[in-house]
Design an enzyme around this catalytic site. Structure first.
Site, PDB file in Angstrom:
ATOM      1  N   ASP A  50       0.843  -1.197   0.000  1.00  0.00           N
ATOM      2  CA  ASP A  50       0.000   0.000   0.000  1.00  0.00           C
ATOM      3  C   ASP A  50       0.879   1.248   0.000  1.00  0.00           C
ATOM      4  O   ASP A  50       0.618   2.196   0.729  1.00  0.00           O
ATOM      5  CB  ASP A  50      -0.930  -0.032   1.234  1.00  0.00           C
ATOM      6  N   ASP A 105       2.264   2.869   7.852  1.00  0.00           N
ATOM      7  CA  ASP A 105       1.136   2.002   7.525  1.00  0.00           C
ATOM      8  C   ASP A 105       1.542   0.624   7.026  1.00  0.00           C
ATOM      9  O   ASP A 105       1.435   0.295   5.860  1.00  0.00           O
ATOM     10  CB  ASP A 105       0.209   2.670   6.508  1.00  0.00           C
ATOM     11  N   ARG A 142       0.125   9.100   0.614  1.00  0.00           N
ATOM     12  CA  ARG A 142      -0.685   9.256   1.840  1.00  0.00           C
ATOM     13  C   ARG A 142      -0.143   8.388   2.963  1.00  0.00           C
ATOM     14  O   ARG A 142      -0.427   8.623   4.139  1.00  0.00           O
ATOM     15  CB  ARG A 142      -2.153   8.896   1.558  1.00  0.00           C
ATOM     16  N   ASN A 143       0.633   7.366   2.646  1.00  0.00           N
ATOM     17  CA  ASN A 143       1.205   6.476   3.655  1.00  0.00           C
ATOM     18  C   ASN A 143       2.682   6.761   3.936  1.00  0.00           C
ATOM     19  O   ASN A 143       3.397   5.900   4.441  1.00  0.00           O
ATOM     20  CB  ASN A 143       1.016   5.015   3.245  1.00  0.00           C
TER      21      ASN A 143
HETATM   22  P1  AMP Z   1      -3.003   6.161   9.476  1.00  0.00           P
HETATM   23  O1  AMP Z   1      -3.953   5.484  10.382  1.00  0.00           O
HETATM   24  O2  AMP Z   1      -1.612   5.655   9.663  1.00  0.00           O
HETATM   25  O3  AMP Z   1      -3.438   6.168   8.045  1.00  0.00           O
HETATM   26  O4  AMP Z   1      -2.958   7.689   9.941  1.00  0.00           O
HETATM   27  C1  AMP Z   1      -3.978   8.629   9.696  1.00  0.00           C
HETATM   28  C2  AMP Z   1      -3.437  10.038   9.785  1.00  0.00           C
HETATM   29  O5  AMP Z   1      -2.935  10.300  11.099  1.00  0.00           O
HETATM   30  C3  AMP Z   1      -2.238  10.305   8.856  1.00  0.00           C
HETATM   31  O6  AMP Z   1      -2.620  10.710   7.567  1.00  0.00           O
HETATM   32  C4  AMP Z   1      -1.495  11.408   9.595  1.00  0.00           C
HETATM   33  O7  AMP Z   1      -2.060  12.665   9.299  1.00  0.00           O
HETATM   34  C5  AMP Z   1      -1.743  11.075  11.050  1.00  0.00           C
HETATM   35  N1  AMP Z   1      -0.626  10.254  11.580  1.00  0.00           N
HETATM   36  C6  AMP Z   1      -0.512   8.902  11.571  1.00  0.00           C
HETATM   37  N2  AMP Z   1       0.637   8.506  12.140  1.00  0.00           N
HETATM   38  C7  AMP Z   1       1.271   9.624  12.525  1.00  0.00           C
HETATM   39  C8  AMP Z   1       2.543   9.885  13.140  1.00  0.00           C
HETATM   40  N3  AMP Z   1       3.366   8.877  13.479  1.00  0.00           N
HETATM   41  N4  AMP Z   1       2.877  11.154  13.378  1.00  0.00           N
HETATM   42  C9  AMP Z   1       2.045  12.168  13.023  1.00  0.00           C
HETATM   43  N5  AMP Z   1       0.867  12.003  12.417  1.00  0.00           N
HETATM   44  C10 AMP Z   1       0.471  10.744  12.163  1.00  0.00           C
END
Ligand code: AMP
Length: 407
Positions: A271, A289, A275-276
């Protein structure tokens, strides 16, 4: 979301992150959010299911593969101290217990019998909590990844993930990102993501710091905090006027190095997309991710995939490999050099795959150096074997950097 416990003929654990309708007669359709825990390598028997549903609790249920009718499934429900077993017939891509009501997938079937017994001994009330969750918790404690909740302060919500909120936290005075999940079924998917992360360590992968498993079922995955958020948002918000060629190439190399590391360790991301990828305070891009990351050559079933990022052979035949990640990396390069545009602009989604299969490739983004566009196109060879490795891609990108072909 509900959890479904199913016996599976092989493997250990699989989590449905996407809807899957089945492509072959024997495929079991499942839906996003289903958690199919493989209870045993061999089929579980009626007696084993009864033991798993002990102590009795009316409405407690699980789904196992039928021992008498291989390919069919059995719904086992506890009711008034007894376990009833209902055969789920799978015929012509539909599931049915009574041959009157038909379902597209297990999730729909479970939802139907959760709202109404409709001829069963009881309506379905509670999926059997997966043994795997307990085992995974123990594993985290044993391996030293368990953190202490008392030392974690949750500060504010910073994102919404597939399974729950992502929060900014403070752990012993350090800023951390915390994925929070309160639901048992999804907790298992999170644990799977975290257990992949414990095996991987690289300066361009978002680092796992630990997990917190609460007595009452809450689960927190703590990772390093990436102050500048997702790469796609970063590119869109800064744009061409702020981000120069050096910067774009640096992000490309950051991601490529992480992928070279995964390639060397036989991990397939599945993936990879802007965005990841997250950006740190000091502008380092890191791949995140790992929910779908699996050891190479595993053939996880997948239904709905991010079509514009997924290699044709992965969409067609579920052939995920480092080479399908290379395809996605080409798309990610295109995203970087177009400052976060959505790939295949102006092409309706339904036309993307047929056109790509005929050899269509996106044009270079405006202002993209020709040398970088060549790298992208190499990632999009229809023949996966012809695509470069991440090691070669890293070398090519470094050559571009030293020869300043990126300006
Ligand atoms: P995810 O569940 O990994 O897709 O995360 C969703 C959103 O949360 C991402 O698009 C980021 O904006 C934010 N996010 C996730 N992980 C982090 C991180 N380690 N540090 C800062 N923001 C994060």
């Amino acid at each position: 979301m509900s959890a479904i416990q199913a016996a599976w003929p092989s493997g250990t654990e699989c989590i449905a992150k996407y809807n899957f309708h089945g492509t072959a007669e024997q495929d079991l359709p499942f839906c996003k959010g289903d958690v199919l825990t493989i209870v045993a390598v061999t089929k579980i028997t009626r007696e084993q299911a009864e033991r798993l549903l002990y102590p009795p609790e009316t409405g407690l249920f699980l789904v196992r593969e039928s021992t008498n009718y291989p390919g069919d499934y059995t719904l086992c429900v506890s009711c008034d101290g007894k376990v009833e077993h209902y055969r789920i017939m799978y015929h012509a891509s539909k599931l049915s217990i009574d041959e009157e009501v038909y379902f597209e997938n297990l999730m729909q079937l479970v939802e139907h019998y959760t709202s109404d017994a409709d001829g069963l001994c009881t309506r379905l009330i509670k999926p059997k909590v997966m043994e795997g969750t307990v085992a995974a918790q123990d594993e985290f404690y044993r391996s030293g990844w368990a953190l202490n909740m008392k030392e974690l302060k949750l500060l504010q919500t910073i994102g919404k993930g597939e399974f729950g909120d992502v929060m900014l936290g403070d752990y012993r005075g350090n800023k951390v990102a915390v994925k929070c999940i309160k639901n048992d079924a999804t907790a298992q998917a999170f644990l799977a993501e975290a257990s992949v992360m414990t095996q991987l360590r690289h300066s361009n992968l978002v680092q796992l710091l630990g997990v917190i498993v609460e007595e009452k079922g809450g689960l927190y995955i703590v990772t390093e905090y990436m102050a500048k958020g997702s790469l796609v948002d970063y590119l869109r918000s800064r744009g061409r006027s702020v981000l120069g060629g050096d910067c774009l190439l640096k992000f490309s190399l950051d991601v490529c190095e992480a992928m070279e590391y995964l390639e060397g360790n036989n991990f397939v991301h599945r993936d990879l997309a802007a965005r990841n990828v997250l950006v740190s305070e000091d502008n380092v891009a890191k791949v995140s991710d790992f929910g779908l990351t699996k050891e190479a050559s595993s053939t996880q079933d997948t239904g709905k995939l991010p079509v514009k990022w997924t290699a044709p052979e992965a969409l067609r035949e579920k052939k995920f490999s480092t080479k399908s990640d290379v395809w996605s990396f080409g798309i990610l390069l295109w995203e970087i050099y177009s400052f976060g545009r959505v790939p295949y602009p102006r092409i309706p989604l339904k036309d993307v795959v047929p056109r790509v299969e005929k050899g269509y490739k996106m044009d270079a983004p405006d202002g993209c150096p020709p040398a970088v566009y060549e790298v992208m196109k190499n990632c999009w060879h229809l023949d996966a074997a012809t695509r470069p490795s991440f090691l070669q891609l890293r070398e090519q990108l470094e050559r571009i950097k030293t020869h300043e072909l990126h300006l």
